[in-house]
Design an enzyme around this catalytic site. Structure first.
Site, PDB file in Angstrom:
ATOM      1  N   ASP A  94     -10.163  -8.566  61.299  1.00  0.00           N
ATOM      2  CA  ASP A  94     -10.386  -7.769  60.099  1.00  0.00           C
ATOM      3  C   ASP A  94     -11.777  -8.079  59.570  1.00  0.00           C
ATOM      4  O   ASP A  94     -12.170  -9.241  59.577  1.00  0.00           O
ATOM      5  CB  ASP A  94      -9.349  -8.195  59.052  1.00  0.00           C
ATOM      6  CG  ASP A  94      -8.902  -7.072  58.150  1.00  0.00           C
ATOM      7  OD1 ASP A  94      -8.539  -7.374  57.007  1.00  0.00           O
ATOM      8  OD2 ASP A  94      -8.918  -5.910  58.561  1.00  0.00           O
ATOM      9  N   TYR A  96     -14.587  -9.109  56.855  1.00  0.00           N
ATOM     10  CA  TYR A  96     -14.519  -9.852  55.602  1.00  0.00           C
ATOM     11  C   TYR A  96     -14.290  -8.874  54.448  1.00  0.00           C
ATOM     12  O   TYR A  96     -14.846  -7.772  54.431  1.00  0.00           O
ATOM     13  CB  TYR A  96     -15.812 -10.618  55.361  1.00  0.00           C
ATOM     14  CG  TYR A  96     -16.066 -11.745  56.336  1.00  0.00           C
ATOM     15  CD1 TYR A  96     -15.195 -12.828  56.439  1.00  0.00           C
ATOM     16  CD2 TYR A  96     -17.203 -11.748  57.145  1.00  0.00           C
ATOM     17  CE1 TYR A  96     -15.442 -13.862  57.322  1.00  0.00           C
ATOM     18  CE2 TYR A  96     -17.466 -12.780  58.028  1.00  0.00           C
ATOM     19  CZ  TYR A  96     -16.573 -13.841  58.119  1.00  0.00           C
ATOM     20  OH  TYR A  96     -16.818 -14.866  58.988  1.00  0.00           O
ATOM     21  N   PHE A 107     -16.968 -12.175  62.469  1.00  0.00           N
ATOM     22  CA  PHE A 107     -17.298 -13.529  62.011  1.00  0.00           C
ATOM     23  C   PHE A 107     -18.680 -13.667  61.383  1.00  0.00           C
ATOM     24  O   PHE A 107     -18.971 -14.654  60.726  1.00  0.00           O
ATOM     25  CB  PHE A 107     -17.152 -14.560  63.146  1.00  0.00           C
ATOM     26  CG  PHE A 107     -15.746 -14.732  63.635  1.00  0.00           C
ATOM     27  CD1 PHE A 107     -14.821 -15.447  62.901  1.00  0.00           C
ATOM     28  CD2 PHE A 107     -15.330 -14.151  64.827  1.00  0.00           C
ATOM     29  CE1 PHE A 107     -13.503 -15.604  63.337  1.00  0.00           C
ATOM     30  CE2 PHE A 107     -14.031 -14.296  65.274  1.00  0.00           C
ATOM     31  CZ  PHE A 107     -13.113 -15.024  64.533  1.00  0.00           C
ATOM     32  N   HIS A 236      -7.120 -19.852  66.180  1.00  0.00           N
ATOM     33  CA  HIS A 236      -8.149 -19.250  65.345  1.00  0.00           C
ATOM     34  C   HIS A 236      -8.960 -20.365  64.680  1.00  0.00           C
ATOM     35  O   HIS A 236      -8.428 -21.427  64.345  1.00  0.00           O
ATOM     36  CB  HIS A 236      -7.491 -18.376  64.282  1.00  0.00           C
ATOM     37  CG  HIS A 236      -8.430 -17.473  63.562  1.00  0.00           C
ATOM     38  ND1 HIS A 236      -9.205 -17.903  62.497  1.00  0.00           N
ATOM     39  CD2 HIS A 236      -8.744 -16.177  63.745  1.00  0.00           C
ATOM     40  CE1 HIS A 236      -9.940 -16.900  62.064  1.00  0.00           C
ATOM     41  NE2 HIS A 236      -9.684 -15.840  62.794  1.00  0.00           N
TER      42      HIS A 236
END
Length: 273
Positions: A94, A96, A107, A236
């Site tokens: 997803d 941010y 990221f 993760h």
């Protein structure tokens, strides 16, 4: 997921003033979103599909309702990284969901934005694994320009609402993009961090192993482009899971493994930022 739950209210450096306009998606106009030409066939097929039209209607309705949607450029990863140049895929979930954070690269955050917790852990593992200094910024744009496809499975999100645009159609598009990489890249490393990303492993391996183009045209095996994939899995990098068994992210060694494997395929690659 890419959008850290810990990172909703980012501290912004002095060069991003508090009253600066927050970059956001202002209109649904995929025809105006620049991408590398070799991604275009997969994109065009999706926009014309029922799932693509449903996604367009959904995002347009959310924008019309006044929702603040990020990022400003949902397909930026496809602008920076041509399909023909993909050597590594880092799959997020997803974007941010805080102001000034989402860029369209999994990221990554722009220089001047506080580095989110998951990205800090990525940098910690990079330092542990390869001895590289931790960058002073959170931009992964240099990786994208070097052949790292930084792709989220959902490409838009609403302010403060993680996963708000999940299961609305983006996943069908990003699955198609991953399949294109698997079908065309002669050698590609897939870094799958967390259960959401790891759910794509079977599809990646199936598409990589599928008959190459030309196999049904009577071409000899030696004339066909052979494809190989290295699929690496770990938890993760979120602080909630980075150190947990069975596959802790810290200590996974994925960066050195990817570099070594690509070198064996006569492809030099560096992780420096």
């Amino acid at each position: 997921m890419t959008g850290d739950l810990f990172a909703h209210a980012p501290d912004v450096a002095m060069n991003l003033t508090l009253n600066a306009a927050v970059p956001r998606l202002t209109a649904w106009a995929p025809q105006d979103w620049p991408v590398q030409a070799d991604w275009q066939p997969a994109l065009t097929a999706f926009w014309r599909s029922p799932q693509g039209m449903d996604l367009a209607n959904f995002v347009q309705a959310r924008l019309a309702s006044g929702a603040v949607v990020y990022p400003q450029h949902p397909l930026w990863a496809l602008q920076l990284t041509p399909l023909s140049q993909v050597r590594v895929v880092i799959l997020g979930q997803d974007p941010y969901h805080g102001p000034h954070q989402a860029q369209g690269l999994s990221f990554s955050v722009a220089p001047g934005v506080k580095i989110p917790p998951s990205l800090r852990n990525i940098f910690k593992e990079l330092q542990r694994d390869l001895g590289q200094a931790i960058p002073a910024h959170g931009s992964l744009e240099a990786w994208a320009k070097r052949g790292v496809l930084l792709l989220n499975t959902s490409l838009t999100v609403e302010d403060g609402l993680p996963a708000s645009h999940a299961k609305r159609g983006w996943e069908q598009l990003t699955d198609a993009l991953l399949a294109e990489v698997a079908r065309t890249s002669p050698a590609c490393v897939y870094l799958l961090w967390g259960a959401h990303a790891q759910a794509k492993a079977e599809m990646i391996e199936r598409e990589t192993a599928a008959q190459p183009a030309g196999a049904f045209m009577g071409l000899r095996d030696s004339d066909l482009q052979q494809r190989e994939a290295l699929v690496l899995k770990a938890n993760h990098p979120s602080p909630l899971s980075a150190l947990r068994p069975p596959q802790p992210f810290i200590g996974c060694g994925h960066f050195s493994q990817a570099k070594r494997w690509l070198a064996e395929k006569n492809q030099s690659f560096e992780w420096d930022l």
